[in-house]
Design a protein around this motif. Structure first.
Motif, PDB file in Angstrom:
ATOM      1  N   ASP A   1     -34.548 -65.962  43.955  1.00  0.00           N
ATOM      2  CA  ASP A   1     -33.716 -65.597  45.018  1.00  0.00           C
ATOM      3  C   ASP A   1     -33.896 -66.350  46.243  1.00  0.00           C
ATOM      4  N   VAL A   2     -32.799 -67.369  46.449  1.00  0.00           N
ATOM      5  CA  VAL A   2     -33.062 -68.204  47.442  1.00  0.00           C
ATOM      6  C   VAL A   2     -31.850 -68.273  48.411  1.00  0.00           C
ATOM      7  N   LYS A   3     -32.061 -68.333  49.760  1.00  0.00           N
ATOM      8  CA  LYS A   3     -30.887 -68.153  50.457  1.00  0.00           C
ATOM      9  C   LYS A   3     -30.787 -69.668  51.186  1.00  0.00           C
ATOM     10  N   LEU A   4     -29.693 -70.278  51.192  1.00  0.00           N
ATOM     11  CA  LEU A   4     -29.389 -71.646  51.839  1.00  0.00           C
ATOM     12  C   LEU A   4     -28.948 -71.301  53.182  1.00  0.00           C
ATOM     13  N   VAL A   5     -29.800 -71.922  54.090  1.00  0.00           N
ATOM     14  CA  VAL A   5     -29.205 -71.825  55.695  1.00  0.00           C
ATOM     15  C   VAL A   5     -29.068 -73.371  56.357  1.00  0.00           C
ATOM     16  N   THR A   6     -27.859 -73.594  56.492  1.00  0.00           N
ATOM     17  CA  THR A   6     -27.408 -74.859  57.320  1.00  0.00           C
ATOM     18  C   THR A   6     -27.527 -74.595  58.804  1.00  0.00           C
TER      19      THR A   6
ATOM     20  N   THR B   1     -36.325 -69.625  50.902  1.00  0.00           N
ATOM     21  CA  THR B   1     -35.158 -69.946  51.963  1.00  0.00           C
ATOM     22  C   THR B   1     -34.997 -71.588  51.805  1.00  0.00           C
ATOM     23  N   LEU B   2     -33.981 -72.222  51.622  1.00  0.00           N
ATOM     24  CA  LEU B   2     -33.993 -73.644  51.729  1.00  0.00           C
ATOM     25  C   LEU B   2     -33.005 -73.890  53.039  1.00  0.00           C
ATOM     26  N   LEU B   3     -33.781 -74.699  53.875  1.00  0.00           N
ATOM     27  CA  LEU B   3     -33.215 -75.300  54.982  1.00  0.00           C
ATOM     28  C   LEU B   3     -32.579 -76.369  54.789  1.00  0.00           C
ATOM     29  N   GLN B   4     -31.292 -76.523  55.127  1.00  0.00           N
ATOM     30  CA  GLN B   4     -30.615 -77.891  55.157  1.00  0.00           C
ATOM     31  C   GLN B   4     -30.288 -78.262  56.760  1.00  0.00           C
TER      32      GLN B   4
ATOM     33  N   LEU C   1     -34.923 -68.452  64.664  1.00  0.00           N
ATOM     34  CA  LEU C   1     -34.697 -68.923  63.140  1.00  0.00           C
ATOM     35  C   LEU C   1     -35.174 -68.202  62.157  1.00  0.00           C
ATOM     36  N   TYR C   2     -36.332 -67.719  62.257  1.00  0.00           N
ATOM     37  CA  TYR C   2     -36.967 -66.757  61.320  1.00  0.00           C
ATOM     38  C   TYR C   2     -36.109 -65.612  60.709  1.00  0.00           C
ATOM     39  N   ASP C   3     -35.231 -65.208  61.680  1.00  0.00           N
ATOM     40  CA  ASP C   3     -34.363 -64.110  61.208  1.00  0.00           C
ATOM     41  C   ASP C   3     -33.240 -64.655  60.348  1.00  0.00           C
ATOM     42  N   LEU C   4     -33.064 -65.799  60.212  1.00  0.00           N
ATOM     43  CA  LEU C   4     -32.069 -66.301  59.529  1.00  0.00           C
ATOM     44  C   LEU C   4     -32.764 -66.551  58.148  1.00  0.00           C
TER      45      LEU C   4
ATOM     46  N   CYS D   1     -45.180 -80.285  57.968  1.00  0.00           N
ATOM     47  CA  CYS D   1     -46.086 -80.919  57.022  1.00  0.00           C
ATOM     48  C   CYS D   1     -46.361 -79.908  55.855  1.00  0.00           C
ATOM     49  N   PRO D   2     -45.766 -79.663  54.601  1.00  0.00           N
ATOM     50  CA  PRO D   2     -45.838 -78.813  53.669  1.00  0.00           C
ATOM     51  C   PRO D   2     -47.328 -78.226  53.740  1.00  0.00           C
ATOM     52  N   GLY D   3     -47.198 -76.767  53.437  1.00  0.00           N
ATOM     53  CA  GLY D   3     -48.717 -76.265  53.306  1.00  0.00           C
ATOM     54  C   GLY D   3     -49.114 -75.261  54.819  1.00  0.00           C
ATOM     55  N   GLY D   4     -48.163 -75.451  55.710  1.00  0.00           N
ATOM     56  CA  GLY D   4     -48.222 -74.424  57.010  1.00  0.00           C
ATOM     57  C   GLY D   4     -47.109 -73.835  57.235  1.00  0.00           C
ATOM     58  N   ARG D   5     -47.313 -73.038  58.407  1.00  0.00           N
ATOM     59  CA  ARG D   5     -46.209 -72.105  58.655  1.00  0.00           C
ATOM     60  C   ARG D   5     -45.206 -72.808  59.292  1.00  0.00           C
ATOM     61  N   ALA D   6     -43.851 -72.451  58.877  1.00  0.00           N
ATOM     62  CA  ALA D   6     -42.594 -73.050  59.193  1.00  0.00           C
ATOM     63  C   ALA D   6     -42.308 -72.987  60.832  1.00  0.00           C
ATOM     64  N   PRO D   7     -42.128 -74.256  61.223  1.00  0.00           N
ATOM     65  CA  PRO D   7     -41.938 -74.495  62.818  1.00  0.00           C
ATOM     66  C   PRO D   7     -40.704 -73.407  63.052  1.00  0.00           C
ATOM     67  N   HIS D   8     -40.984 -72.777  64.340  1.00  0.00           N
ATOM     68  CA  HIS D   8     -39.968 -71.811  64.635  1.00  0.00           C
ATOM     69  C   HIS D   8     -39.294 -72.575  65.838  1.00  0.00           C
ATOM     70  N   ALA D   9     -37.894 -71.820  65.906  1.00  0.00           N
ATOM     71  CA  ALA D   9     -37.102 -72.101  67.099  1.00  0.00           C
ATOM     72  C   ALA D   9     -36.230 -71.219  67.541  1.00  0.00           C
ATOM     73  N   TRP D  10     -35.881 -70.981  68.968  1.00  0.00           N
ATOM     74  CA  TRP D  10     -34.896 -69.745  69.297  1.00  0.00           C
ATOM     75  C   TRP D  10     -33.446 -71.022  69.120  1.00  0.00           C
ATOM     76  N   LEU D  11     -32.591 -70.188  68.660  1.00  0.00           N
ATOM     77  CA  LEU D  11     -31.112 -70.816  68.238  1.00  0.00           C
ATOM     78  C   LEU D  11     -30.375 -70.689  69.622  1.00  0.00           C
ATOM     79  N   GLU D  12     -29.140 -71.434  69.643  1.00  0.00           N
ATOM     80  CA  GLU D  12     -28.345 -71.349  70.864  1.00  0.00           C
ATOM     81  C   GLU D  12     -27.670 -70.052  71.164  1.00  0.00           C
ATOM     82  N   ASP D  13     -27.457 -69.318  70.096  1.00  0.00           N
ATOM     83  CA  ASP D  13     -27.073 -67.755  70.241  1.00  0.00           C
ATOM     84  C   ASP D  13     -27.912 -66.768  70.767  1.00  0.00           C
ATOM     85  N   GLY D  14     -29.278 -67.510  70.823  1.00  0.00           N
ATOM     86  CA  GLY D  14     -30.434 -66.451  70.891  1.00  0.00           C
ATOM     87  C   GLY D  14     -31.200 -65.670  70.139  1.00  0.00           C
ATOM     88  N   ALA D  15     -30.922 -66.124  68.694  1.00  0.00           N
ATOM     89  CA  ALA D  15     -31.523 -65.708  67.441  1.00  0.00           C
ATOM     90  C   ALA D  15     -32.949 -66.359  67.212  1.00  0.00           C
TER      91      ALA D  15
END
Length: 569
Positions: free
Chosen positions: A510-515, A486-489, A477-480, A461-475
């Motif tokens: 300066d924006v990074k697109l992350v798929t 950042t624009l997440l798609q 999400l915030y490190d991306l 919901c806009p206005g709060g901390r972006a939900p975090h997740a650990w990705l399949e490779d162990g990284a």
């Protein structure tokens, strides 16, 4: 009048003049320097903190240190990696153990984090490290940044504001020489007695002078060294040692896990804070121990608990307030220092955006709009924790080896265990601060989950901390995420690349697109999500709304509706 009666050296220039070299000021210097924005910081102290001061770094602050690249360095400071971070309660430290809230060591926390979900889905877990160590790390990293000048042993004498910004008169304390600093903006992170806040006519509001049996009134803080403590105490090690009896209530944090401690005790009636000696400070510690454990008093001072204060403004013109200058906490929950860190993070990217010409100056109005409600929220949480601990009084027989004493200890232990869980397991406080109603947040009409101290429900919901997740490779999400925007798609959306390119061309952002895999779209409940530099969700939408990205960016950068339409056309 500026410079009257003194010989002044040449005028120095910077984009921002920061007054105060504690956590807020140093974090702001790092945020600005990383963005290529020049800043001069001045502080009257000879250097970073000698005394331990705050003792707990929340997970959200650790996530920001991770974003800046030095979370691991912070985690190596303070307690040894295998030291438990338990919170324990005793009648006296060599007496009866009443309750214990077990928490993992730093190394164990690093192992556990990827298996946690829900309330504790985070890139970092909390770390029990004294502020003195944190400040040293923040200072080292700030000093390495081009355009950042840190000047300890200096004070702001006066300043004036004009059309071009501010001009401050600075005095070097060792020789009395003075010089001018010309800057576009001034930030007062100069503590609870802030000269800058007072110069603006801004006052604190809220509660002060609250009296409690503990954590309300005059407190004695003792920084001490006791190599014999652990061997003298017949209990498992803890990070936080609480003393609960009718004679000497106290809390004590382990500073280095070996021999240094930060001991705090409530001064009682008849104890004159102005007449305390080193011997009396040592005796207060030994009374809490219940034994004459040897210690060396490194320093001691008095302070006042019972504050829940927030300034009635955090900005006037080109001058801003942050940290203790803007809000003053009773330290239960460890919220003061951590709130100050997020002040700096919020203000840092906004100042940089205005200074670089990406945003109008009106973007800066959102600083107070966003941060002051969080300060009110957090001081209220700290007050509640202080009430819970300080208004619960020990029974007179709690130290007796009688049936009545055992029952008193059982009752106290049950209450204190519940209190510890309420004060030290607070993902809702840590992650749940929000900027609803901010003019630079694009609402989608959804409502966030209720605010609760001990429960955090991840939401995009806009206005709060972006939900975090650990990705399949162990990284993480915030490190991306990009350092700026950042624009997440979620899943491929070819038009998003075009929309991002257009935003870069039109706005210079300066924006990074992350798929990401479509499955993560369920976490964000959207096809697209725009993440601010401070990892706050500015907007989310469906793939069909990608054409609105230009207008969304313009609003999130502080442009009004007419400018947003013009810039996006």
């Amino acid at each position: 009048m500026l410079g009257e009666g003194s010989v002044l050296e040449m005028c120095h220039t910077a984009s921002v003049l920061i007054v105060g070299g504690g956590p807020c000021g140093l974090m702001l210097a790092n945020e600005l320097g990383r963005r290529g924005v020049s800043a001069i910081l001045v502080d009257e102290k000879p250097g970073t903190a000698f005394n331990p001061q705050a003792n707990a770094t929340q997970a959200r602050s650790m996530e920001h240190y991770r974003r800046l690249g030095f979370a691991d360095e912070i985690r190596r400071e303070g307690l040894p990696a295998d030291y438990p971070t338990d919170v324990a309660y005793f009648t006296r430290y060599t007496g009866y153990e009443l309750a214990r809230f077990a928490l993992p060591s730093s190394s164990r926390a690093s192992e556990l984090i990827k298996g946690l979900s829900g309330s504790w889905s985070a890139a970092e877990l909390p770390h029990r490290v004294s502020q003195k160590y944190v400040e040293a790390v923040l200072r080292r990293h700030a000093e390495r940044l081009p355009g950042i000048a840190l000047n300890y042993g200096h004070r702001l004498v006066s300043y004036i504001e004009n059309d071009d910004g501010i001009v401050g008169e600075i005095e070097r304390l060792d020789d009395g020489n003075r010089f001018h600093v010309q800057a576009r903006f001034l930030v007062g992170a100069d503590g609870p007695r802030s000269m800058i806040r007072q110069s603006l006519g801004i006052v604190y509001g809220g509660e002060t002078g609250t009296q409690r049996d503990f954590m309300g009134g005059r407190m004695l803080a003792v920084y001490l060294r006791s190599p014999e403590f652990y061997a003298s105490v017949p209990h498992a090690k803890a990070w936080m040692y609480n003393c609960f009896n009718g004679d000497r209530r106290a809390f004590m944090a382990s500073v280095n896990g070996r021999d240094e401690f930060a001991f705090h005790t409530q001064l009682q009636r008849g104890e004159d804070e102005n007449a305390i000696t080193t011997n009396e400070a040592r005796a207060a510690f030994q009374r809490a121990c219940g034994a004459p454990i040897a210690c060396e008093v490194l320093s001691f001072l008095t302070w006042t608990a019972g504050h829940a204060l927030v300034a009635n403004g955090m900005q006037r013109g080109k001058v801003f307030l942050g940290g203790d200058a803007a809000h003053l906490f009773t330290p239960t929950g460890g919220l003061g220092y951590n709130t100050a860190i997020e002040d700096a993070v919020n203000l840092g990217w906004k100042l940089a955006s205005v200074i670089k010409g990406l945003s109008p100056a009106t973007l800066l109005d959102s600083y107070e709009v966003e941060r002051r409600p969080v300060a009110l929220r957090n001081t209220d949480y700290a007050r509640r924790f202080a009430d819970s601990l300080g208004l619960f009084a020990p029974a007179p027989e709690i130290e007796l080896e009688t049936e009545e004493g055992r029952e008193a200890r059982r009752i106290a232990g049950a209450y204190l265990e519940q209190h510890a869980r309420a004060e030290f397991n607070i993902p809702g406080v840590t992650f749940g601060g929000r900027y609803d109603g901010s003019p630079i947040i694009v609402s989608d009409g959804s409502q966030p989950p209720p605010d609760a101290a001990n429960l955090y429900v991840p939401t995009a919901c806009p206005g709060g901390r972006a939900p975090h997740a650990w990705l399949e490779d162990g990284a993480s999400l915030y490190d991306l995420f990009g350092f700026e925007w950042t624009l997440l798609q979620f899943g491929e959306a070819a038009s998003a690349q075009t929309a991002v390119a257009d935003a870069v061309r039109q706005l210079g952002v300066d924006v990074k697109l992350v798929t990401l895999p479509p499955a993560l779209g369920d976490l964000y409940d959207a096809d697209l999500a725009l993440i601010r530099p401070d990892q706050i969700v500015a907007w989310r939408g469906a793939a069909s709304e990608v054409g609105a990205i230009g207008r969304v960016f313009a609003r999130a950068l502080g442009h009004d509706a007419s400018d947003a339409s013009r810039l996006a056309s």
